[in-house]
Design an enzyme around this catalytic site. Structure first.
Site: not given
Length: 222
Positions: A14, A92, A94, A111, A180
């Site tokens: 987290g 993680m 769906i 991502h 980033a």
């Protein structure tokens, strides 16, 4: 400006969640995180939520073995808390199609690569950084995008590059890319909360100027 209501979905430590919490608490994002939902019972992200007085829940394979029932429970939680934005911060699992449809252009994911490179099925976590190093690219980075029915295929909101340095390991590269991510995700949430994101097909236009690090961007969309 009224505050938007966020649900954060997590599966791990987290740190991206923490980056957003910090910016909200600093008064830089007009938002409140109403609930943190983890797909893993032992995710440290749940402890981060607890420390900040945020409602936190585990919804995973142990208490909801059936994926459809799991998604139905999640959808109910989102609706009951009148969520405006769903934040996938290392989630993680769906998401069900009905959730994606209901919250179209209101689900944001982070991502660890420059999409469309090193993304899609099987590209997550350290698998991404290992593939980057094995391929030999010189630049990687992070991407924040809206979520659609595909895997890492939704409209791109923000990106930031990170150099691949000689002697990099998966761990050292991951650390640089994570820095980033910690810049991009709070900024994307801020832009959304301020109503500054305009989605036109695959293109996300941003109203007014914004900074990523010391770099200034201004698309002059009024």
């Amino acid at each position: 400006m009224s505050k938007i209501r966020i649900a954060a979905l997590v599966s791990g430590g987290g740190t991206n969640l923490q980056a957003v919490i910090d910016q909200i608490e600093a008064g830089n994002i007009p938002a409140s995180i109403e609930v943190v939902v983890s797909s893993r019972e032992d995710a440290y992200a749940l402890e981060r939520a607890r420390r900040h007085g945020i409602e936190h829940l585990y919804i995973g394979s142990k208490n909801f073995p059936n994926l459809k029932e799991r998604n139905n429970k999640l959808k109910k939680i989102l609706e009951e808390r009148e969520i405006d934005l769903i934040l996938l911060a290392g989630y993680m699992q769906i998401l069900g199609g009905s959730i994606i449809e209901k919250y179209r252009n209101r689900i944001i994911n982070i991502h660890p690569s420059l999409i469309p490179s090193f993304c899609g099925q099987g590209f997550y976590g350290e698998h991404v950084h290992r593939a980057v190093l094995e391929y030999g690219v010189k630049v990687t980075g992070a991407t924040v995008h809206f979520v659609d029915e595909g895997t890492d295929t939704g409209p791109i909101i923000l990106q930031k590059a990170a150099d691949v340095e000689a002697g990099d390991t998966v761990e050292s590269l991951a650390k640089r890319v994570l820095a980033a991510e910690h810049e991009l995700l709070p900024l994307a949430v801020k832009l959304f909360a301020e109503g500054r994101l305009l989605v036109e097909g695959r293109i996300v236009r941003i109203k007014g100027g914004y900074f990523i690090g010391e770099a200034c961007f201004d698309q002059r969309i009024r």
